[in-house]
Design a protein around this motif. Structure first.
Motif, PDB file in Angstrom:
ATOM      1  N   GLN A  87       0.819  -1.173  -0.035  1.00 19.35           N
ATOM      2  CA  GLN A  87      -0.037   0.165  -0.113  1.00 19.35           C
ATOM      3  C   GLN A  87       0.782   1.422  -0.076  1.00 19.35           C
ATOM      4  O   GLN A  87       1.903   1.466   0.868  1.00 19.35           O
ATOM      5  CB  GLN A  87      -0.831   0.023   1.349  1.00 19.35           C
ATOM      6  CG  GLN A  87      -1.745   0.968   1.251  1.00 19.35           C
ATOM      7  CD  GLN A  87      -2.993   1.089   2.329  1.00 19.35           C
ATOM      8  OE1 GLN A  87      -2.955   0.056   3.117  1.00 19.35           O
ATOM      9  NE2 GLN A  87      -3.848   1.797   2.109  1.00 19.35           N
ATOM     10  N   PRO A  88       0.543   2.094  -1.056  1.00 15.91           N
ATOM     11  CA  PRO A  88       1.407   3.363  -0.776  1.00 15.91           C
ATOM     12  C   PRO A  88       1.115   4.268   0.353  1.00 15.91           C
ATOM     13  O   PRO A  88       0.118   4.410   0.874  1.00 15.91           O
ATOM     14  CB  PRO A  88       0.848   4.284  -2.319  1.00 15.91           C
ATOM     15  CG  PRO A  88       0.270   3.062  -2.913  1.00 15.91           C
ATOM     16  CD  PRO A  88      -0.528   2.020  -1.929  1.00 15.91           C
ATOM     17  N   LEU A  89       2.118   5.172   0.654  1.00 12.65           N
ATOM     18  CA  LEU A  89       1.991   6.125   1.779  1.00 12.65           C
ATOM     19  C   LEU A  89       2.547   7.270   1.209  1.00 12.65           C
ATOM     20  O   LEU A  89       3.560   7.650   0.400  1.00 12.65           O
ATOM     21  CB  LEU A  89       2.725   5.458   2.990  1.00 12.65           C
ATOM     22  CG  LEU A  89       1.953   4.434   3.884  1.00 12.65           C
ATOM     23  CD1 LEU A  89       2.927   3.143   3.423  1.00 12.65           C
ATOM     24  CD2 LEU A  89       2.270   4.545   5.298  1.00 12.65           C
ATOM     25  N   LEU A  90       1.966   8.558   1.654  1.00 12.31           N
ATOM     26  CA  LEU A  90       2.209   9.660   1.156  1.00 12.31           C
ATOM     27  C   LEU A  90       2.416  10.778   2.498  1.00 12.31           C
ATOM     28  O   LEU A  90       1.758  10.297   3.482  1.00 12.31           O
ATOM     29  CB  LEU A  90       1.371  10.468   0.199  1.00 12.31           C
ATOM     30  CG  LEU A  90       0.785   9.688  -0.955  1.00 12.31           C
ATOM     31  CD1 LEU A  90      -0.140  10.567  -1.464  1.00 12.31           C
ATOM     32  CD2 LEU A  90       1.926   9.446  -1.878  1.00 12.31           C
ATOM     33  N   ASP A  91       2.986  11.930   2.222  1.00 12.28           N
ATOM     34  CA  ASP A  91       2.895  12.919   3.352  1.00 12.28           C
ATOM     35  C   ASP A  91       2.543  13.968   2.621  1.00 12.28           C
ATOM     36  O   ASP A  91       1.717  14.160   1.284  1.00 12.28           O
ATOM     37  CB  ASP A  91       4.188  13.279   4.076  1.00 12.28           C
ATOM     38  CG  ASP A  91       5.246  13.997   3.215  1.00 12.28           C
ATOM     39  OD1 ASP A  91       5.025  13.983   2.175  1.00 12.28           O
ATOM     40  OD2 ASP A  91       6.467  14.408   3.720  1.00 12.28           O
ATOM     41  N   ALA A  92       2.159  15.368   3.224  1.00 15.20           N
ATOM     42  CA  ALA A  92       1.918  16.428   2.337  1.00 15.20           C
ATOM     43  C   ALA A  92       2.531  16.895   1.239  1.00 15.20           C
ATOM     44  O   ALA A  92       1.965  17.800   0.543  1.00 15.20           O
ATOM     45  CB  ALA A  92       1.569  17.633   3.637  1.00 15.20           C
TER      46      ALA A  92
END
Length: 284
Positions: free
Chosen positions: A144-149
């Motif tokens: 699963q991909p993860l991002l921040d702002a």
């Protein structure tokens, strides 16, 4: 008066005293005498009263000092509590701003998102991984991909019921298909094990890429959605002795300084493939 009895002498003295008191009360003849006597007697009165006054003054001063010390200690404690509360309020303000920023990043897609908190950072100097507080109970899945702002952070590589392990894009076992935003040139960004460095693979020496170019996800492989910020090129070194240039970039995301990350469900979950490799292999 020596020939008289003691009783008679007492009677005479009492009678004289009463007469003098009556005359003084009515005619004030002895007022000046009393004034002079009071001046003479005052030092004696002061000396007699001094121990009592000194004791009262010392006890009052000591009590005031103790009260001041107690109030000072209470004020210091209250000041410390207020400063701590202020720090917590500032922390809550910063957290609110971060969460707003994270949720602002979700405007690029319409699928489910979930904010997770970082619990721990892997101290192994050869890996770049974190533990987050969301797991299979919240629907988290491998890959699963993860991002921040600011951009892409990495992907999930191990899922537990209530926590999961995140591999950052700077991990040496991570590879991410990217695209140069300006020219559309596609390549693979692999981690170098450093805190904030990526290496771009398979770029010929004459590739249309320069320092300052922005990198975004290309969407190839289906693991990451296209168009998300990845990093910025900071070094381009053509190498005539090799078929490919040496190109490095820095990530946009605040990889190891985030306290919250954003999980996204914009694609169907596919198993992640993670391989140990010499820079040049992909985790897709």
């Amino acid at each position: 008066m020596q020939g008289y009895s003691p009783s008679f002498r007492v009677f005479v003295f009492v009678t004289v005293s009463l007469v003098l008191m009556t005359v003084d009360h009515r005619l004030h003849y002895l007022k000046s005498v009393r004034s002079h006597l009071s001046v003479v007697v005052y030092p004696l009165q002061y000396l007699v009263d001094f121990p009592v006054k000194a004791s009262h003054w010392l006890s009052q001063g000591f009590g005031s000092r103790l009260q001041l010390l107690s109030e000072n200690s209470s004020l210091r404690e209250e000041n410390l509590r207020l400063r701590f509360t202020l720090q917590k309020l500032q922390d809550l303000k910063n957290e609110n701003e971060r969460l707003r920023s994270l949720l602002g990043a979700t405007t690029q897609f319409t699928e489910k998102v979930l904010v997770a908190e970082v619990l721990a950072v892997d101290l192994d100097p050869f890996t770049r991984r974190m533990l987050i507080d969301k797991g299979s109970e919240q629907g988290v899945f491998d890959g699963q991909p993860l991002l921040d702002a600011r951009g892409v952070m990495g992907q999930i590589v191990n899922v537990g019921p209530f926590s999961s392990t995140l591999m950052l894009i700077t991990d040496p076992n991570h590879a991410l298909p990217v695209q140069v935003e300006r020219s559309g040139l596609r390549t693979i960004a692999v981690g170098m094990g450093a805190v904030n460095r990526l290496e771009l693979l398979y770029l010929p020496n004459n590739s249309d890429i320069v320092v300052g170019d922005k990198l975004v996800t290309s969407g190839l492989g289906g693991q990451f959605p296209p168009g998300y910020p990845v990093g910025e090129v900071v070094e381009v070194n053509p190498d005539i002795a090799r078929p490919y240039a040496q190109v490095q970039a820095i990530p946009h995301a605040l990889l190891e300084r985030n306290r919250e990350v954003l999980l996204i469900w914009n694609i169907e979950p596919d198993p992640v493939i993670v391989k140990d490799h010499h820079p040049g292999t992909s985790t897709q």
